[in-house]
Design an enzyme around this catalytic site. Sequence first.
Site, short mmCIF file in Angstrom:
data_model
loop_
_atom_site.label_atom_id
_atom_site.label_comp_id
_atom_site.label_asym_id
_atom_site.label_seq_id
_atom_site.Cartn_x
_atom_site.Cartn_y
_atom_site.Cartn_z
N SER A 129 68.93 73.01 93.42
CA SER A 129 70.09 73.78 92.96
C SER A 129 69.90 75.25 93.26
O SER A 129 68.76 75.75 93.26
CB SER A 129 70.26 73.59 91.46
OG SER A 129 71.13 74.57 90.93
N TYR A 154 66.36 74.25 83.70
CA TYR A 154 66.87 73.43 84.81
C TYR A 154 66.41 74.01 86.15
O TYR A 154 65.78 73.33 86.97
CB TYR A 154 68.39 73.41 84.71
CG TYR A 154 69.16 72.87 85.88
CD1 TYR A 154 69.22 71.50 86.12
CD2 TYR A 154 69.89 73.72 86.71
CE1 TYR A 154 69.97 71.00 87.17
CE2 TYR A 154 70.65 73.23 87.75
CZ TYR A 154 70.68 71.87 87.99
OH TYR A 154 71.43 71.39 89.02
N LYS A 158 63.63 72.61 88.96
CA LYS A 158 64.03 72.39 90.36
C LYS A 158 63.10 73.17 91.30
O LYS A 158 62.71 72.68 92.35
CB LYS A 158 65.48 72.83 90.57
CG LYS A 158 66.53 72.01 89.81
CD LYS A 158 66.72 70.63 90.41
CE LYS A 158 67.84 69.86 89.73
NZ LYS A 158 67.89 68.45 90.15
#
Lengths: 328, 328
Positions: A129, A154, A158
């Site tokens: 992302s 998050y 990643k």
Amino acid sequence: MKVVITGGTGFVGARLARRIIDKGTLAGPDGTQTPVDEVVLFDVMAPDPLPMQLDGQVTLVTGDISDKATIDGLIDCDDISVFHLASVVSGGGEKDFDLAIRVNLTGGMNIFEALRARASTPRLVFASSIAVFGGDHMPDVVGDHGKQTPQTTYGMTKACCELLINDYTRKGFLDGRSARLPTVIVRPGVPNAAASSFASGVFREPLKGEPCALPVKLETVMPVLGYRNIVEGILALHELPSEKLGDDRAVSLPSMDVTVADMVDALKRVAHNRKLGEITVEPDPFIEAIVRSWPVATDDARALALGLPKDNSLDDIVHHYIEDYDHG
Amino acid sequence: MKVVITGGTGFVGARLARRIIDKGTLAGPDGTQTPVDEVVLFDVMAPDPLPMQLDGQVTLVTGDISDKATIDGLIDCDDISVFHLASVVSGGGEKDFDLAIRVNLTGGMNIFEALRARASTPRLVFASSIAVFGGDHMPDVVGDHGKQTPQTTYGMTKACCELLINDYTRKGFLDGRSARLPTVIVRPGVPNAAASSFASGVFREPLKGEPCALPVKLETVMPVLGYRNIVEGILALHELPSEKLGDDRAVSLPSMDVTVADMVDALKRVAHNRKLGEITVEPDPFIEAIVRSWPVATDDARALALGLPKDNSLDDIVHHYIEDYDHG
């Protein structure tokens, strides 16, 4: 060959499965086009029926990605490719740190280890992302070689997976490629826990005649890509000869940097005379803080040079959504 | 307060312990100078006697850093600081991938989780490395905001720990600071599994009258820092007010970018009339490949602005080594 898609019953996963089944072949571990014998959708739970008319055409496996034995059982042959899309999303990760670590980091490591255990060098495409970027020193325009200082758990998980995939690839344990996804629009169905969820809702809800309360201001800029080209980009990255990616296997997919106002304008242009649900702005500090930490301008020259596709306009993306999902 | 040093019986760890005991106080979790009641050295095994006259002045705990219960038992009070130096080194990590993951990544995560479980927000200083940088797109001059594309498993695990520490700090779970170490010179004793080990051997062995076979060419450039300033830099980073570091908690310690030939010249200048062991060049492709992946020019402006110390010259570093260790 076998194709495993983690998070496979989700929006992008199911569309990718459909596309792979229709295509019929993929580059195998040795790089030659190989018939796809089986598509396995792995997910924590599965809808019934499956989306995209996939019932009867895929093998469905539900389980916990953080359980090593489950993943070893899933990745059980050498003639295999994995599309690893399963993830706790941005807003979800901010609310449950432990879940984000368990699913995104431990889960990812289970996938990488299972692929390493194979006798071949299987291809892996990981859905990363642009949330890997962020922070006080983020450059104005973020390209593939910008430093990763994510401001969400998050994004941090990643970024760690990108680093692990680079190293597993360098060691010859697997042939990894990380596709950094911008905000994917227009997701059908209902809102999810991603902080970017409103960027789909702003199209979807008004088209249903329902109101949409935007949690961010209209001038908020977001890099976006339509779901058709998200799927095409993930697929194209899988098919690229390994050497094209060099020692940094992560590529930000091409994206358009647009404001929320641009999205509303595109919706109104495409909807033309249709009556739309009302769009209001009701700032939500939790969502605003997450979105504000992301890049607002992206340099996609490397992705475009690699042949990864891009939408021509927001209008095209809205047209695709109406064609595929809006049968009201 | 309690101070835990992982890798505490190693060269840097033991010198740091000595320095902290002599200093007597450290910034506690609330930032105020607090008496140090106990210094705990944690390591996988311990020499007998301990270095730096530490016997009787420290608590020694040996164990496996990848065992969560062991680390939870080690970090068992709120009034605590941790200096996390334990690590599989560069050459070692290239030879044993699983060990590098277990010690550096799982071990690190055990430390971070144990600190998170405390009721306070303890300070943590993590010994990272400039080996987090590397790869085809590494800029000519590497500063704190360069992208991390490490080309060793060692560097990859260090980069992941930096990302985790940034996020644990952002979440308020701990107050982390990562000190990226350049090559530390001059290490006493015997060679270790670090690819940079020769950068100490080139001084140490000839001073003992023993030969030194260099595994890299004389024109090889390496960023280095003397061990006294390594310890002072780690300590200074611990003492800095948290807000000075912003959202990126990792700082490359200041370093001098010197060639191996510069090292040999400094040795000869300082040794003056002493008879030195012979220095030869016998390239080792394994070592050369690792060293070649590291930065050769560093921008230490941020570290210097934060007040982290730097040696004036290689000659000073050699003088320190002779003063501290070379009593031949």
